[in-house]
Design a protein around this motif. Structure first.
Motif, PDB file in Angstrom:
ATOM      1  N   ARG A  17      30.904   9.357  31.346  1.00  0.00           N
ATOM      2  CA  ARG A  17      31.738  10.119  32.192  1.00  0.00           C
ATOM      3  C   ARG A  17      32.277   9.655  33.284  1.00  0.00           C
ATOM      4  O   ARG A  17      31.466   8.480  34.033  1.00  0.00           O
ATOM      5  N   THR A  18      33.306   9.611  33.849  1.00  0.00           N
ATOM      6  CA  THR A  18      33.878   8.863  35.393  1.00  0.00           C
ATOM      7  C   THR A  18      34.820  10.011  35.973  1.00  0.00           C
ATOM      8  O   THR A  18      34.825  11.185  35.593  1.00  0.00           O
ATOM      9  N   LEU A  19      34.918   9.470  37.248  1.00  0.00           N
ATOM     10  CA  LEU A  19      35.683  10.327  38.098  1.00  0.00           C
ATOM     11  C   LEU A  19      37.302   9.775  38.225  1.00  0.00           C
ATOM     12  O   LEU A  19      37.428   8.564  38.049  1.00  0.00           O
ATOM     13  N   LEU A  26      35.973  15.241  38.334  1.00  0.00           N
ATOM     14  CA  LEU A  26      35.812  14.666  37.050  1.00  0.00           C
ATOM     15  C   LEU A  26      36.863  14.506  36.215  1.00  0.00           C
ATOM     16  O   LEU A  26      37.828  15.178  35.962  1.00  0.00           O
ATOM     17  N   LEU A  96      30.769  26.284  46.092  1.00  0.00           N
ATOM     18  CA  LEU A  96      31.172  27.553  46.914  1.00  0.00           C
ATOM     19  C   LEU A  96      32.260  28.229  46.511  1.00  0.00           C
ATOM     20  O   LEU A  96      32.226  29.375  46.291  1.00  0.00           O
ATOM     21  N   ALA A 221      34.724  22.657  50.872  1.00  0.00           N
ATOM     22  CA  ALA A 221      34.005  22.313  52.309  1.00  0.00           C
ATOM     23  C   ALA A 221      33.530  21.107  52.414  1.00  0.00           C
ATOM     24  O   ALA A 221      32.694  20.819  53.235  1.00  0.00           O
ATOM     25  N   SER A 222      33.723  20.349  51.307  1.00  0.00           N
ATOM     26  CA  SER A 222      33.047  18.768  51.536  1.00  0.00           C
ATOM     27  C   SER A 222      34.285  17.718  50.867  1.00  0.00           C
ATOM     28  O   SER A 222      34.935  18.495  49.912  1.00  0.00           O
ATOM     29  N   GLU A 223      34.353  16.701  51.272  1.00  0.00           N
ATOM     30  CA  GLU A 223      35.120  15.648  50.672  1.00  0.00           C
ATOM     31  C   GLU A 223      34.554  14.446  50.347  1.00  0.00           C
ATOM     32  O   GLU A 223      33.554  13.882  50.805  1.00  0.00           O
ATOM     33  N   VAL A 224      34.976  13.656  49.102  1.00  0.00           N
ATOM     34  CA  VAL A 224      34.640  12.660  48.840  1.00  0.00           C
ATOM     35  C   VAL A 224      35.197  11.514  49.452  1.00  0.00           C
ATOM     36  O   VAL A 224      36.478  11.519  49.636  1.00  0.00           O
ATOM     37  N   VAL A 225      34.240  10.532  50.226  1.00  0.00           N
ATOM     38  CA  VAL A 225      34.809   9.522  51.297  1.00  0.00           C
ATOM     39  C   VAL A 225      35.074   8.149  50.179  1.00  0.00           C
ATOM     40  O   VAL A 225      36.302   7.749  50.299  1.00  0.00           O
ATOM     41  N   SER A 226      34.277   8.077  49.330  1.00  0.00           N
ATOM     42  CA  SER A 226      34.582   7.050  48.343  1.00  0.00           C
ATOM     43  C   SER A 226      33.456   7.046  47.114  1.00  0.00           C
ATOM     44  O   SER A 226      32.551   7.659  47.162  1.00  0.00           O
ATOM     45  N   PHE A 227      34.059   6.224  45.991  1.00  0.00           N
ATOM     46  CA  PHE A 227      32.913   6.347  45.045  1.00  0.00           C
ATOM     47  C   PHE A 227      33.053   4.890  44.310  1.00  0.00           C
ATOM     48  O   PHE A 227      33.955   4.169  44.316  1.00  0.00           O
ATOM     49  N   ALA A 228      31.930   4.479  43.593  1.00  0.00           N
ATOM     50  CA  ALA A 228      31.848   3.201  43.240  1.00  0.00           C
ATOM     51  C   ALA A 228      30.648   3.141  42.147  1.00  0.00           C
ATOM     52  O   ALA A 228      30.055   4.219  41.942  1.00  0.00           O
ATOM     53  N   LYS A 229      31.068   2.357  40.900  1.00  0.00           N
ATOM     54  CA  LYS A 229      30.073   2.195  39.936  1.00  0.00           C
ATOM     55  C   LYS A 229      28.826   1.631  40.465  1.00  0.00           C
ATOM     56  O   LYS A 229      29.240   0.698  41.244  1.00  0.00           O
ATOM     57  N   ARG A 230      27.600   1.927  40.238  1.00  0.00           N
ATOM     58  CA  ARG A 230      26.582   1.236  40.641  1.00  0.00           C
ATOM     59  C   ARG A 230      26.381  -0.078  40.093  1.00  0.00           C
ATOM     60  O   ARG A 230      26.735  -0.248  38.654  1.00  0.00           O
TER      61      ARG A 230
END
Ligand code: FAD
Ligand code: AMP
Lengths: 259, 318
Positions: A17-19, A26, A96, A221-230
């Protein structure tokens, strides 16, 4: 009894699964979709309660058009009808916002008992039952491993770390179930054929009376700032047991100060 | 300095480790104030002071524990309205998340669950899809409500006053919908709680049957560890369901995770992949769990584990 079971379509946990880079939501196109496994236990419990006490089981799902496949599967297990909340304006809703929309639909269609899975395998928040109970102002009976009702009151075992709590409430109520509660049935051939003719009502946000400003990505009510593969784990040391495997394992544990 | 509310998890007067972890995080962003429901606060106070609690808001009424989740959310909402804290931290346990969720609705706030860390600007770090992706996010509306995964933070002492302040005594009728009539404690025993333990020893289908789980327990006891199980083992009835680790079980992140007779299906990995050190014992060298292993033994668990237990006991002189 008027039972509504909330069913979510999720990406197969067995596939990668990826973003999406664009909006950090998603990527639903890139993996197979199926019924959230835990919701099958919710459907099963709904069917059993309806069999024992009479009444109807309605499947309620919020999701893209493709979610209709999961709705059909739920109907083929034996549910009577379904409501599908589908609207482009819902895309990117957080928990929410999702609860706002689903609560609105529940308010419209009415219920004695709403049943959910204990959590969805994608978001894994396990909060929707609490959110719906809060919004609808009805008792919250979540994480049930056992359910009993006489049509007026409902008693459950609420799973806890130390065992369980016995919990009691009067209907209407919101219930979520854990996988220990039952063994979901497989759809029979007859069930699959019958499901094709069962009514599925599709609702848009306007139909459901949901304010579009309160749902979807923008209302989040929230936002993703960044994401990265571990970063991948460093390869470890693998030894073959030649009669000394336990000893070598102990040496490793000692070197790491675990013993 | 603004307050950071921390909902205490405690069993009776014993403060759970996760509460000390939350206090350690909270200190970085404001003045930590613990919210304690039910009896036991006086006795738990020293521990809260040790980890830097400035205040302890106590709602001592038994009633707070007599109803499911709603009273705690109601209490927190009242404290948020009264004190405008900079954030509310709860443990990301099933119940903690539910309290957080109801509080988010009551206060019109954003909610982040299962954070493994919190950085500058209250940006929460989450590890999703079984640890494959790390996401950083922040709340953009209301008071940030963040549920933090137990065992993801190292608790560090730093003294605080832990001044006890009486808070809300009544539970509204609206919050009395679901009444707890009895608590049934099943698992007793001396072992640490699965999600709090610093070492977890888990057994899978390779263990073979319920009786053989005694071997897993013996290894766990030698290490002072909690026992976990794969779904194959819990589904077979070899070990109780509440010990299942994985996608649909508990999420654990101990210092050391020992997987014994577990193949490492993606749904199992989802619950243990963020463990600091992973050790594997499995007779199949091709088992995917070895990909995660810091140390792995390819061998029959029925010879490797007894030898390992002996070695541990010899080294610890018992
Ligand atoms: C939606 C969904 C959710 C799920 N959630 C979870 C979850 O939360 N947790 C979970 O664990 N699983 C979960 N599963 C199930 C998961 O897919 C696997 O089926 C399960 O994890 C397998 O358990 P296992 O590794 O113990 O068994 P197996 O895959 O059968 O592996 C057993 C291993 O034991 C080894 N072995 C056998 N005998 C010995 C011996 N004598 N000595 C040493 N090694 C031996 C074998 O080599 C093998 O690798 C889920 C599945 C689905 C579809
Ligand atoms: N979009 C949705 N449509 C219908 N039911 C949902 C939806 N999202 C979540 N649910 C229900 O809420 C439960 C818990 O989901 P979550 O809180 O997202 O982990 C699931 O098991 C479903 O029963």
């Amino acid at each position: 009894m008027n039972i509504v079971v909330c069913v979510k379509q999720v990406p197969d946990t067995g596939s990668e699964r990826t973003l999406k880079a664009a909006d950090s939501t998603l990527d639903r196109e890139s993996s197979d979709a199926l019924i959230n496994e835990l919701d099958e236990y919710a459907i099963e419990e709904g069917l059993r309660l309806a069999e024992a006490h009479g009444g109807e089981v309605t499947i309620l799902s919020m999701g893209p058009p493709k979610a209709s496949e999961s709705i059909r599967k739920a109907l083929s297990m034996g549910a009577d009808k379904a409501v599908h909340l589908v609207d482009d304006g819902l895309a990117g809703s957080d928990a929410l916002a999702t609860s706002e929309a689903i609560a609105a639909v529940l308010g419209r269609i009415g219920f004695d008992l709403v049943i959910l899975g204990s959590e969805s395998t994608d978001a894994r928040m396990g909060v929707l039952a609490a959110l719906l109970a809060e919004r609808l102002g009805v008792p919250q009976l979540s994480f049930a491993s056992k359910v009993e009702t006489d049509g007026q009151t409902i008693k459950i075992h609420r799973q806890a770390d130390y065992g369980y709590d016995k919990v009691e409430a009067s209907l209407p109520a919101v219930l979520s179930v854990v996988e220990k509660i039952n063994e979901p049935r497989y759809p029979s051939f007859k069930g699959i054929m019958a499901a094709k003719k069962k009514p599925v009502e599709t609702l848009s946000l306007a139909d459901a009376g949901v304010d579009p400003a309160r749902v979807g990505l923008a209302a989040s009510a929230s936002e993703v700032v960044s994401f990265a593969k571990r970063p991948p784990r460093q390869a470890g040391t693998i030894v073959k047991d030649e009669g000394d495997g336990g000893g070598k394992a102990a040496e490793f544990l000692a070197a790491q100060k675990f013993i | 300095m603004a307050e950071i509310l921390v909902l205490a998890e405690h069993s009776g007067e014993t403060v759970k480790k996760v509460t000390c972890e939350l206090l350690t995080l909270a200190r970085r962003f404001g003045e930590p104030a613990v919210v304690w429901t039910g009896p036991g606060a006086e006795a738990g106070r020293d521990r809260l002071a040790e980890f830097g609690a400035a205040k302890v808001y106590v709602a001592a009424g038994e009633e707070f524990d007599d109803y499911v989740v709603a009273p705690k959310a109601e209490l927190l909402a009242a404290l948020v309205a009264a004190g405008s804290p900079a954030a509310v931290l709860v443990a990301s346990t099933p119940e903690g998340r539910e309290v957080a969720a109801r509080l988010a609705v009551k206060t019109g706030s954003g909610l982040i669950t299962d954070a493994v860390g919190i950085g500058d600007g209250l940006v929460a770090e989450q590890s999703i899809f079984g640890g494959a992706i790390v996401v950083k996010s922040r709340v953009t509306a209301g008071t940030p409500i963040i549920a933090v995964r137990p065992n993801a933070t190292t608790p560090e002492p730093s003294p605080g006053a832990a001044e006890i302040v009486a808070a809300g005594t009544d539970v509204s009728d609206a919050a009395k919908g679901a009444r707890v009539t009895e608590r049934v404690v099943q698992e007793g025993g001396e072992r640490p709680e699965l999600t709090e333990a610093s070492i977890v020893v888990s057994g899978g289908r390779g263990v073979g049957n319920a009786e053989n789980f005694a071997l897993i327990e013996k290894l766990a006891d030698a290490l002072g560890a909690a026992v976990g199980a794969s779904r194959a083992a819990t589904d077979a009835g070899w070990y109780p369901h509440q010990f299942q680790v994985g996608q649909t079980g508990k999420m654990v992140s101990p210092q050391l995770y020992l997987a014994v007779g577990i193949s490492g299906a993606i749904q199992h990995r989802a619950g243990m992949q963020t463990s600091k050190t992973i050790m594997v014992i499995n007779k199949d060298a091709e088992a995917p769990i070895f990909e995660l292993a810091d140390f792995g033994v390819v061998g029959d668990l029925f010879s490797v584990v007894p030898q390992l237990i002996d070695e541990i006991q010899q080294r610890s002189g018992s």
